[in-house]
Design an enzyme around this catalytic site. Structure first.
Site, PDB file in Angstrom:
ATOM      1  N   GLY A  14      11.080  -3.131  24.237  1.00  0.00           N
ATOM      2  CA  GLY A  14       9.830  -2.902  23.522  1.00  0.00           C
ATOM      3  C   GLY A  14       9.785  -3.326  22.069  1.00  0.00           C
ATOM      4  O   GLY A  14       8.935  -2.858  21.307  1.00  0.00           O
ATOM      5  N   SER A  15      10.639  -4.271  21.662  1.00  0.00           N
ATOM      6  CA  SER A  15      10.612  -4.647  20.238  1.00  0.00           C
ATOM      7  C   SER A  15       9.338  -5.419  19.867  1.00  0.00           C
ATOM      8  O   SER A  15       8.820  -5.267  18.760  1.00  0.00           O
ATOM      9  CB  SER A  15      11.865  -5.429  19.845  1.00  0.00           C
ATOM     10  N   MET A  93       7.902  -8.073  32.846  1.00  0.00           N
ATOM     11  CA  MET A  93       8.627  -9.046  33.647  1.00  0.00           C
ATOM     12  C   MET A  93       8.067  -9.206  35.065  1.00  0.00           C
ATOM     13  O   MET A  93       8.796  -9.539  35.989  1.00  0.00           O
ATOM     14  CB  MET A  93      10.124  -8.694  33.672  1.00  0.00           C
ATOM     15  N   HIS A 112       6.233 -15.484  25.046  1.00  0.00           N
ATOM     16  CA  HIS A 112       7.276 -16.134  25.849  1.00  0.00           C
ATOM     17  C   HIS A 112       8.340 -16.726  24.932  1.00  0.00           C
ATOM     18  O   HIS A 112       7.992 -17.416  23.963  1.00  0.00           O
ATOM     19  CB  HIS A 112       6.653 -17.222  26.732  1.00  0.00           C
TER      20      HIS A 112
HETATM   21  C1  GAR Z   1      11.141 -11.011  24.647  1.00  0.00           C
HETATM   22  O1  GAR Z   1      12.081 -11.967  24.240  1.00  0.00           O
HETATM   23  C2  GAR Z   1       9.976 -11.691  25.345  1.00  0.00           C
HETATM   24  O2  GAR Z   1       9.635 -12.924  24.793  1.00  0.00           O
HETATM   25  C3  GAR Z   1      10.520 -11.871  26.749  1.00  0.00           C
HETATM   26  O3  GAR Z   1      11.208 -10.665  27.002  1.00  0.00           O
HETATM   27  C4  GAR Z   1      11.714 -10.142  25.780  1.00  0.00           C
HETATM   28  C5  GAR Z   1      11.267  -8.708  25.652  1.00  0.00           C
HETATM   29  O4  GAR Z   1      11.842  -8.098  24.535  1.00  0.00           O
HETATM   30  N1  GAR Z   1       9.491 -12.088  27.686  1.00  0.00           N
HETATM   31  C6  GAR Z   1       9.629 -12.889  28.743  1.00  0.00           C
HETATM   32  O5  GAR Z   1      10.670 -13.487  29.002  1.00  0.00           O
HETATM   33  C7  GAR Z   1       8.412 -13.001  29.616  1.00  0.00           C
HETATM   34  N2  GAR Z   1       8.601 -14.013  30.615  1.00  0.00           N
HETATM   35  P1  GAR Z   1      11.192  -6.808  23.895  1.00  0.00           P
HETATM   36  O6  GAR Z   1      11.042  -5.801  25.036  1.00  0.00           O
HETATM   37  O7  GAR Z   1      12.174  -6.358  22.866  1.00  0.00           O
HETATM   38  O8  GAR Z   1       9.860  -7.196  23.317  1.00  0.00           O
END
Ligand code: GAR
Length: 203
Positions: A14-15, A93, A112
């Site tokens: 969730g960042s 996801m 992304h």
């Molecule tokens: C992030 O790097 C985002 O870009 C990626 O998942 C991570 C989630 O991190 N998203 C994807 O790969 C979507 N296909 P977070 O939970 O810390 O925001």
């Protein structure tokens, strides 16, 4: 102008959600207010962060439904009850079905971790690293009915350094994600984004 209600879909730490929510709560994204957060993972850190922001946080268990469509219907119901104007897919996801996309056409922003259309799908940072590109980055886009194919809002480039690992590269990309996602949400909430076919015009 009425503030737009921004809700979130998240599967993990969730960042990105936190980066946007902080700016909404502080008033930096001035035309927005926080809606709800929905996760498909019971112990997603994002659920905890949302509650800390005073938001309603819902775990909607995909295994409790007979089909993807039924799972999404339950999520859409929660989003509608919160009067959601914009959905931010912040590390969600799952691929959304056409039903979900049509319910919120050009109102779902995804982040992304690559320069689309290169390296769609999962583990995009590692895909780019393994391929050997010299520049990668991140992209915000509206979600359409394909996988990471929707109209692009913003991109930031990140150079690959000779001593990078897939992990160090992903960390630097993440910092840029935390810049362009709030900026994209802000533009949307100020009615500055216009979708013209494949292109997003920033007015
Ligand atoms: C992030 O790097 C985002 O870009 C990626 O998942 C991570 C989630 O991190 N998203 C994807 O790969 C979507 N296909 P977070 O939970 O810390 O925001």
């Amino acid at each position: 102008m009425r503030k737009k209600v921004v809700s979130f879909l998240a599967s993990g730490r969730g960042s990105n959600f936190q980066a946007v929510a902080r700016k909404i709560q502080s008033g930096d994204i001035s035309r927005a207010c926080l809606g709800v957060l929905v996760s498909d993972v019971p112990d997603a850190k994002a659920l905890e962060i949302a509650r800390d922001f005073g938001m309603k946080a819902h775990f909607v268990d995909p295994r409790a439904f007979a089909s993807r469509a039924a799972h999404e219907k339950a999520i859409v119901k929660l989003l509608k009850e919160a009067n959601t104007d914009l959905i931010v897919a912040a590390g969600y996801m799952r691929i959304l079905t056409p039903y979900f996309v049509r319910e919120y056409k050009n109102r779902i922003i995804n982040i992304h971790p690559a320069l689309l259309p290169s390296f769609p799908g999962v583990h995009a940072q590692k895909q780019a690293f393994d391929y050997g590109v010299k520049i990668t980055g991140c992209t915000t886009h509206f979600i359409d009915e394909g996988t990471d194919t929707g109209p692009i809002i913003m991109q930031r480039a990140v150079p690959v350094e000779p001593d990078d690992t897939a992990e160090s590269l992903a960390e630097r990309i993440l910092k840029e994600e935390h810049v362009i996602l709030p900026l994209s949400v802000d533009l949307f909430c100020r009615d500055k984004l216009e979708v013209k076919g494949r292109k997003v015009v920033i007015k």
